[in-house]
Write a protein that holds these residues in place. Structure first.
Motif, PDB file in Angstrom:
ATOM      1  N   VAL A  25      37.256  44.110  26.017  1.00  0.00           N
ATOM      2  CA  VAL A  25      37.870  45.386  26.314  1.00  0.00           C
ATOM      3  C   VAL A  25      37.409  46.507  25.851  1.00  0.00           C
ATOM      4  O   VAL A  25      36.941  47.647  26.342  1.00  0.00           O
ATOM      5  CB  VAL A  25      39.576  45.191  25.956  1.00  0.00           C
ATOM      6  CG1 VAL A  25      39.914  46.392  26.032  1.00  0.00           C
ATOM      7  CG2 VAL A  25      40.190  44.110  26.923  1.00  0.00           C
ATOM      8  N   GLU A  32      34.343  43.116  36.154  1.00  0.00           N
ATOM      9  CA  GLU A  32      35.783  43.725  36.273  1.00  0.00           C
ATOM     10  C   GLU A  32      36.620  42.810  35.413  1.00  0.00           C
ATOM     11  O   GLU A  32      37.515  43.532  34.953  1.00  0.00           O
ATOM     12  CB  GLU A  32      36.142  43.711  37.971  1.00  0.00           C
ATOM     13  CG  GLU A  32      35.338  44.548  38.737  1.00  0.00           C
ATOM     14  CD  GLU A  32      34.522  43.800  39.932  1.00  0.00           C
ATOM     15  OE1 GLU A  32      33.337  43.982  39.889  1.00  0.00           O
ATOM     16  OE2 GLU A  32      35.561  43.237  40.637  1.00  0.00           O
ATOM     17  N   ARG A  41      37.335  45.731  32.221  1.00  0.00           N
ATOM     18  CA  ARG A  41      38.723  46.159  32.590  1.00  0.00           C
ATOM     19  C   ARG A  41      39.975  45.362  32.388  1.00  0.00           C
ATOM     20  O   ARG A  41      40.910  45.485  31.917  1.00  0.00           O
ATOM     21  CB  ARG A  41      38.907  46.499  34.254  1.00  0.00           C
ATOM     22  CG  ARG A  41      38.656  48.123  34.187  1.00  0.00           C
ATOM     23  CD  ARG A  41      38.755  48.670  35.663  1.00  0.00           C
ATOM     24  NE  ARG A  41      37.733  48.322  36.339  1.00  0.00           N
ATOM     25  CZ  ARG A  41      37.824  47.855  37.698  1.00  0.00           C
ATOM     26  NH1 ARG A  41      38.993  47.522  38.125  1.00  0.00           N
ATOM     27  NH2 ARG A  41      36.720  47.409  38.409  1.00  0.00           N
ATOM     28  N   GLN A  42      39.783  43.683  32.568  1.00  0.00           N
ATOM     29  CA  GLN A  42      40.738  43.079  32.540  1.00  0.00           C
ATOM     30  C   GLN A  42      40.314  41.837  31.885  1.00  0.00           C
ATOM     31  O   GLN A  42      39.356  41.079  32.215  1.00  0.00           O
ATOM     32  CB  GLN A  42      41.252  42.940  33.871  1.00  0.00           C
ATOM     33  CG  GLN A  42      42.691  42.394  34.211  1.00  0.00           C
ATOM     34  CD  GLN A  42      43.222  41.890  35.383  1.00  0.00           C
ATOM     35  OE1 GLN A  42      42.264  41.187  36.187  1.00  0.00           O
ATOM     36  NE2 GLN A  42      44.268  42.246  35.668  1.00  0.00           N
ATOM     37  N   GLN A  50      28.879  44.438  32.738  1.00  0.00           N
ATOM     38  CA  GLN A  50      30.006  45.233  33.401  1.00  0.00           C
ATOM     39  C   GLN A  50      31.137  44.617  34.251  1.00  0.00           C
ATOM     40  O   GLN A  50      31.195  45.153  35.263  1.00  0.00           O
ATOM     41  CB  GLN A  50      29.550  46.593  33.911  1.00  0.00           C
ATOM     42  CG  GLN A  50      29.024  47.687  32.737  1.00  0.00           C
ATOM     43  CD  GLN A  50      30.205  47.771  31.586  1.00  0.00           C
ATOM     44  OE1 GLN A  50      31.211  48.660  31.821  1.00  0.00           O
ATOM     45  NE2 GLN A  50      30.069  47.171  30.194  1.00  0.00           N
ATOM     46  N   SER A  96      44.812  44.499  29.777  1.00  0.00           N
ATOM     47  CA  SER A  96      43.967  45.386  30.481  1.00  0.00           C
ATOM     48  C   SER A  96      44.337  46.853  29.924  1.00  0.00           C
ATOM     49  O   SER A  96      45.209  46.876  29.052  1.00  0.00           O
ATOM     50  CB  SER A  96      44.337  45.316  31.926  1.00  0.00           C
ATOM     51  OG  SER A  96      45.729  45.528  32.129  1.00  0.00           O
TER      52      SER A  96
END
Lengths: 267, 57, 267, 57
Positions: free
Chosen positions: C237, C185, C242-243, C183, C267
């Motif tokens: 994604v 970022e 997230r990005q 998970q 994103s």
């Protein structure tokens, strides 16, 4: 806890060693495997056009000339081929092996010898660009955390110098340092001979028992490579390892045989 | 060799053969010190390092 | 947590990437590096007399023919050379890196494709002795325990099949699977291009922003190798990362630049 | 080829060229099934496996 050094010389059978180690591991025995890689490094280095060069130290030990290119080939073969072959064999036997070199997490750290005195092509020389050294510190915490989490560590050269350079170290002496750091009950050194012999290669002259305090005296019986192994044994015993066994890595269930006392037992 | 290099210990002249290599160990004829040839043409000498026995695979 | 995929293609600068990663690590940023190894595998395989062979899948993807010998060279180069080079560079920057392959501790596990359909020398063929597959499971627990203990994991192919065979997997897709499992970022994919370009190789046509839901549409802009990277981004994604940033691995401080939004940000 | 092999699906004869290799994919002229040549001399056919797209480095 056992530390098992797997010799790379001709005849040593990775398959049976892996099978034996996996069986012990599945039975709950904590163990760490250590291996070297000189034989195969020679072969790959020659194929890559950088054939091995051996130098003799002023007191007669022969060792690999480890310039930067040789170091990279040595690292690639040990950590990328031999190590992963053992990990594969162990995984296939349901033992969750984790392969690491001494560079990783600074598992094996020590001084790099910035200058070494050798006899090279008949001349007494100082070599400065050599990447060789000795294991002085072992990251026992990382090894233990892997063991506690249910993994079987398989350790490979190179070690790492205090400056962060990979260094060529002797696998037997690294195994001895690891056994001491983990306070292992036994260090088992598997190679392609049944143990220390009074008259090499006559296997009937196998020395089966050596009292730890006399180990230095037995150096006389040791051939070139075996000298280093005997030095490693002396260091391990001095460091508190109860038993060092030089045993045959060519037979089936070689680890069980060594634990059972087959080979040269130093205690 | 144009000029024999000096021993860094006792300043005696240390004759070197023309085939001497950088890194070679020579002994000072006067004080017996082990010297390392760090440069040739012109030759430069320094005390050879002490070191104990530790070898790789 | 960041996952950073380091491309092996010409021009990507390991030194500046290692320096940047070490700085972030020392500042307390949790990160995991992932790398591949195809460029260098080709070179070593040719020197070892087993030159690479590429096959094209029926739908146009080109990929390495991975027979057993090629698998072993690929493993040796990735896990024994590239991985340990990155670990060395990081150790020298005071970041305590630990290099592992997907085989170790089954960090990357997935199905080995027992048969693959290819166009090979003009014929439609089924290849059965190929060691290729996809990462389906990630051992996030082992990676997290290393991060928690203050280490910087550096992950390398191969992965491992459920039967314990090493398997050739795509580094980008493995990085995507790792980012999802942790998970993270952000997943940062560094290569020798500034990002996805509308008209490759015209860098003025750099696409700077892609809404995650439209990522599939951008496949049209992707050249051959970039197709796989875009697939990896879509998977990441979809998996909750997230990005995803496609960024230039040739510039100084490339990770910081990517975190700052330089490159193609999804994103 | 001595005798054309049979299609495992519809039992039709599937003519093969002499250069056919083990592992080659052929299509049954009757039912259109994709077949894998698992043996030559004599030729043996089986249904070609389905598989999705996953590639290595």
């Amino acid at each position: 806890m056992f530390v098992i050094k797997i010799g790379g010389s001709q005849g040593v059978c990775f398959e049976s060693i892996a099978e034996d180690a996996a069986r012990l591991f599945r039975e709950g025995q904590r163990l760490v495997l250590v291996h070297g890689g000189s034989a195969q490094t020679n072969q790959v280095a020659t194929q890559l056009g950088h054939p091995p060069e051996f130098v003799t130290s002023v007191s007669g030990f022969s060792s690999r000339r480890t310039d930067r290119k040789t170091l990279e080939i040595f690292t690639m073969v040990c950590a990328g081929h031999i190590n992963k072959r053992l990990v594969e064999l162990l995984q296939k036997q349901k033992a969750n092996a984790v392969g690491l070199s001494g560079l990783d997490g600074r598992i094996w750290e020590g001084a790099r010898k910035d200058a070494i005195k050798v006899i090279h092509q008949g001349r007494r020389m100082i070599l400065r660009d050599d990447f060789t050294g000795k294991v002085e510190k072992v990251n026992a915490a990382l090894i233990r955390s892997l063991l506690d989490a249910g993994y079987l560590p398989v350790l490979s050269p190179p070690a790492v110098s205090y400056e962060g350079d990979p260094i060529n170290i002797d696998g037997d002496r690294a195994a001895a340092a690891t056994a001491v750091a983990l306070q292992a009950e036994a260090l088992i050194i598997l190679s392609n001979v049944p143990g220390l012999m009074e008259k090499f290669p006559d296997e009937s002259t196998l020395i089966t028992r050596i009292p730890a305090k006399d180990v230095e005296k037995f150096m006389a019986f040791a051939e070139d490579r075996m000298k280093k192994k005997v030095m490693g044994a002396a260091e391990a015993v001095a460091g508190g390892v109860r038993q060092v066994v030089f045993a045959d890595g060519r037979i089936p269930a070689p680890i069980a045989a060594a634990i059972g006392g087959k080979g040269t037992v130093i205690s | 060799m144009a000029m024999d290099p000096e021993c860094p210990e006792c300043a005696a002249a240390v004759p070197l053969s023309p085939e001497t290599l950088v890194g070679e160990i020579v002994t000072c004829p006067d004080c017996g010190m082990e010297l390392e040839v760090t440069q040739v043409n012109p030759a430069v000498l320094q005390a050879a390092p002490e070191e104990e026995e530790d070898w790789g695979e």
